[in-house]
Write a protein that holds these residues in place. Structure first.
Motif, PDB file in Angstrom:
ATOM      1  N   ARG A  38       0.829  -1.212   0.000  1.00 38.34           N
ATOM      2  CA  ARG A  38       0.000   0.000   0.000  1.00 38.34           C
ATOM      3  C   ARG A  38       0.859   1.256   0.000  1.00 38.34           C
ATOM      4  NH1 ARG A  38      -5.412   1.607  -0.774  1.00 38.34           N
ATOM      5  NH2 ARG A  38      -5.615   3.670   0.136  1.00 38.34           N
ATOM      6  N   LEU A  39       1.876   1.291   0.854  1.00 38.98           N
ATOM      7  CA  LEU A  39       2.744   2.468   0.937  1.00 38.98           C
ATOM      8  C   LEU A  39       3.537   2.656  -0.350  1.00 38.98           C
ATOM      9  CD1 LEU A  39       4.074   2.192   4.607  1.00 38.98           C
ATOM     10  CD2 LEU A  39       2.150   3.548   3.740  1.00 38.98           C
ATOM     11  N   CYS A  40       3.903   1.561  -0.973  1.00 41.71           N
ATOM     12  CA  CYS A  40       4.686   1.626  -2.213  1.00 41.71           C
ATOM     13  C   CYS A  40       3.834   2.151  -3.368  1.00 41.71           C
ATOM     14  CB  CYS A  40       5.227   0.236  -2.530  1.00 41.71           C
ATOM     15  SG  CYS A  40       6.448   0.192  -3.860  1.00 41.71           S
ATOM     16  N   PHE A  41       2.584   1.703  -3.444  1.00 42.38           N
ATOM     17  CA  PHE A  41       1.748   2.007  -4.602  1.00 42.38           C
ATOM     18  C   PHE A  41       0.920   3.280  -4.453  1.00 42.38           C
ATOM     19  CE2 PHE A  41       1.528  -2.850  -5.438  1.00 42.38           C
ATOM     20  CZ  PHE A  41       2.763  -2.807  -6.054  1.00 42.38           C
ATOM     21  N   ASN A  42       0.767   3.799  -3.235  1.00 42.12           N
ATOM     22  CA  ASN A  42      -0.115   4.947  -3.022  1.00 42.12           C
ATOM     23  C   ASN A  42       0.637   6.167  -2.514  1.00 42.12           C
ATOM     24  OD1 ASN A  42      -1.916   2.378  -2.713  1.00 42.12           O
ATOM     25  ND2 ASN A  42      -3.358   4.045  -3.071  1.00 42.12           N
ATOM     26  N   GLY A  51      13.493   1.210  -8.273  1.00 36.57           N
ATOM     27  CA  GLY A  51      13.112   1.457  -6.887  1.00 36.57           C
ATOM     28  C   GLY A  51      13.562   2.800  -6.354  1.00 36.57           C
ATOM     29  N   ASP A  52      12.596   3.631  -5.924  1.00 37.34           N
ATOM     30  CA  ASP A  52      12.887   4.927  -5.315  1.00 37.34           C
ATOM     31  C   ASP A  52      12.929   4.715  -3.803  1.00 37.34           C
ATOM     32  OD1 ASP A  52      13.188   7.564  -4.764  1.00 37.34           O
ATOM     33  OD2 ASP A  52      11.313   8.245  -5.677  1.00 37.34           O
ATOM     34  N   TYR A  53      14.023   4.068  -3.353  1.00 36.21           N
ATOM     35  CA  TYR A  53      14.053   3.556  -1.979  1.00 36.21           C
ATOM     36  C   TYR A  53      14.190   4.648  -0.920  1.00 36.21           C
ATOM     37  CZ  TYR A  53      14.496  -0.963  -4.267  1.00 36.21           C
ATOM     38  OH  TYR A  53      14.272  -2.070  -5.050  1.00 36.21           O
ATOM     39  N   ASP A  54      14.850   5.762  -1.239  1.00 37.02           N
ATOM     40  CA  ASP A  54      14.944   6.861  -0.262  1.00 37.02           C
ATOM     41  C   ASP A  54      13.554   7.427   0.026  1.00 37.02           C
ATOM     42  OD1 ASP A  54      17.649   6.650   0.017  1.00 37.02           O
ATOM     43  OD2 ASP A  54      18.145   8.225  -1.412  1.00 37.02           O
ATOM     44  N   ALA A  55      12.791   7.666  -1.052  1.00 33.07           N
ATOM     45  CA  ALA A  55      11.440   8.206  -0.873  1.00 33.07           C
ATOM     46  C   ALA A  55      10.545   7.183  -0.163  1.00 33.07           C
ATOM     47  CB  ALA A  55      10.848   8.586  -2.225  1.00 33.07           C
ATOM     48  N   PHE A  56      10.708   5.915  -0.495  1.00 32.04           N
ATOM     49  CA  PHE A  56       9.922   4.862   0.160  1.00 32.04           C
ATOM     50  C   PHE A  56      10.242   4.811   1.652  1.00 32.04           C
ATOM     51  CE2 PHE A  56       9.422   0.161   1.110  1.00 32.04           C
ATOM     52  CZ  PHE A  56       8.036   0.208   1.197  1.00 32.04           C
TER      53      PHE A  56
END
Length: 513
Positions: A38-42, A51-56
């Motif tokens: 959910r956090l990844c897709f929304n 992968g935008d891992y810093d923003a994630f």
């Protein structure tokens, strides 16, 4: 996930089936798989370039900061590997095909939702850093989540419609109505809370003539879930006269029709007998056994996750009966080993996750196959002592390993031979007893990198550089200088960013002393 069409159906009746909550001052059991997706897709993250891992990371930190601000104590429960019966293999393969199509859509500039390969690992790293309590189950987590939430009398947070079927003491909060980005303050108590909605099983059953809630597991398996997809069930559905009424779409017709049909029955046994009457006599016994087994998935779990969170010990009966080394079970529960390991150990089969890439080229997992072959070599001679597990419950364990991988825009199961380790190498049970130097030697032998190459490299960069050396030697595509420069720059960006943003740090301006 869950029962086909059920979540959209209950959301269409949200005024009847959900109550508004001001969530604060409570424990909450979180479906980890549902949350990180959910956090990844929304969160408007970039999903196309690895992968935008810093923003994630920032999104995950913000989520748990909101919980903390409202005095909500989270306990995250993650799925582990596949069930030892491998009963969801068909469903997993179907999902793998769907992910390939979505990954292709993203690769050519259209939309889609595919989690970057390391999103789960980044999520776990953030949990560790924030000291959020979590556990990784040995297989699917739904029953353990339900059992833990009922033990603590606290709500469940998920997006899986299976939680509309579980008999939860304090209810189920869907992620899509969990407004963690919009915390509010109660004027009377001045306490902060998160606006949420809670599914009411009682209101749901009341809507269908006060139906017995014990009938819902039978509804789930007849409607179609991840565990059961029997063609012969369609025979029942075609012959039974399902009263539908107003419904939106084919899936809602099935949901509404089955619930109306089941509502008058006193209990699951009576309803199941009526279902079987619609089927050919020769098929009834086998279908009854399969449906009863599938309905068990909605009962309490024999595992005791609260023991893990209170004392650090988690005993999964299925895992304990396999006789796996103790350190492996502990590392799996703590998320230090991925479900890939338990799948390879128990099923001798792994599913290689899809990522966004050129679908005409070999999948990116191919370059790491020699590493996996060494891992398989370590796992090959692990002693699995079934203990109390019936022989028929364990799938056959072939001498080689199978990998479900992407081939262009489809999947294929490939047989991969394990590397036979040289005499004197450890087996899985004694691996943790090796000295650090011996373990490093085993790693570098696997990567085909000499220790002397790494001697001038700073300690924090030794492993990334060793892996880069491996990549340069094994990449099927030709690696050019700008590829290597981009990789090295990516390794240095994190440390440089930390230095620049450290408190009290003064960054020199070019041209000034």
């Amino acid at each position: 996930m869950g029962i086909r069409g059920l979540m959209s159906f209950v959301e269409d009746h949200s005024c009847e089936f959900f109550t508004d909550l001001k969530l604060r001052d409570t424990k909450i059991v979180i479906d980890g798989y549902a949350l990180f997706h959910r956090l990844c897709f929304n969160s408007d993250l970039e999903l196309r370039y690895g992968g935008d891992y810093d923003a994630f990371t920032e999104v995950v930190q913000s989520f748990f900061a909101s919980l903390s601000a409202c005095n909500i104590c989270p306990y995250v429960v993650l799925d582990g590997g596949c069930d030892i019966s491998d009963k969801k293999l068909t469903t997993l393969k179907d999902r793998a095909r769907e992910k390939i199509q979505m990954a292709h859509s993203l690769a050519v500039g259209r939309g889609g939702h595919v989690c970057p390969l390391l999103a789960r690992e980044v999520f776990l790293q953030v949990l560790v850093r924030l000291r959020v309590r979590f556990v990784q189950c040995f297989s699917e987590a739904d029953r353990d989540i339900m059992t833990l939430a009922n033990h603590w009398n606290c709500p469940v947070l998920s997006s899986d419609s299976d939680f509309c079927i579980f008999d939860l003491n304090t209810g189920f909060c869907p992620l899509n109505s969990f407004q963690w980005r919009s915390t509010s303050t109660d004027k009377a108590t001045e306490s902060r809370y998160i606006p949420a909605k809670c599914f009411s099983l009682e209101a749901f059953c009341r809507h269908f003539g006060n139906m017995n809630k014990t009938l819902l597991p039978l509804f789930a398996v007849l409607c179609g879930n991840d565990h059961v997809n029997l063609p012969i069930v369609e025979t029942f559905l075609s012959k039974a006269r399902l009263s539908v009424g107003p419904a939106k779409g084919r899936r809602h017709c099935r949901v509404l029709g089955l619930l109306n049909w089941l509502a008058p029955f006193a209990d699951p046994s009576e309803a199941l007998d009526h279902v079987l009457n619609y089927l050919p006599k020769k098929a009834r016994d086998s279908v009854k056994e399969l449906l009863c087994c599938a309905m068990e998935e909605y009962q309490q779990s024999p595992g005791r996750l609260h023991d893990f969170f209170q004392g650090g010990t988690y005993v999964c009966p299925d895992a304990a009966n396999l006789g796996l080394p103790g350190w492996v079970l502990v590392a799996l529960a703590k998320g230090q080993l991925s479900p890939f390991i338990s799948d390879a150990l128990v099923l001798r089969r792994t599913i290689l996750q899809t990522q966004v890439e050129n679908m005409q080229q070999p999948n990116a997992h191919r370059v790491s196959q020699p590493i996996r072959q060494t891992i398989y070599g370590l796992l090959l001679h692990a002693s699995l002592h079934p203990g109390n597990t019936p022989c028929q419950a364990l799938p056959p364990r072939p001498p080689a390993f199978r990998e479900v991988e992407r081939i262009q825009k489809n999947i294929k199961t490939s047989v991969v031979e394990a590397v036979e380790l040289l005499k004197g190498h450890p087996d899985l049970s004694t691996l943790t007893e090796l000295s650090l130097a011996r373990r490093q030697t085993l790693l570098l032998e696997t990567l085909k990198v000499k220790q002397t190459v790494l001697e001038p490299i700073p300690a924090a960069l030794k492993l990334p550089i060793a892996v880069s050396c491996y990549w340069l030697q094994h990449s099927e595509a030709k690696v050019r200088l700008h590829h290597l420069q981009a990789l090295l720059l990516g390794m240095l960006m994190g440390p440089l960013h930390a230095i620049i943003n450290s408190p009290g740090n003064v960054v020199p301006v070019p041209g000034q002393a």
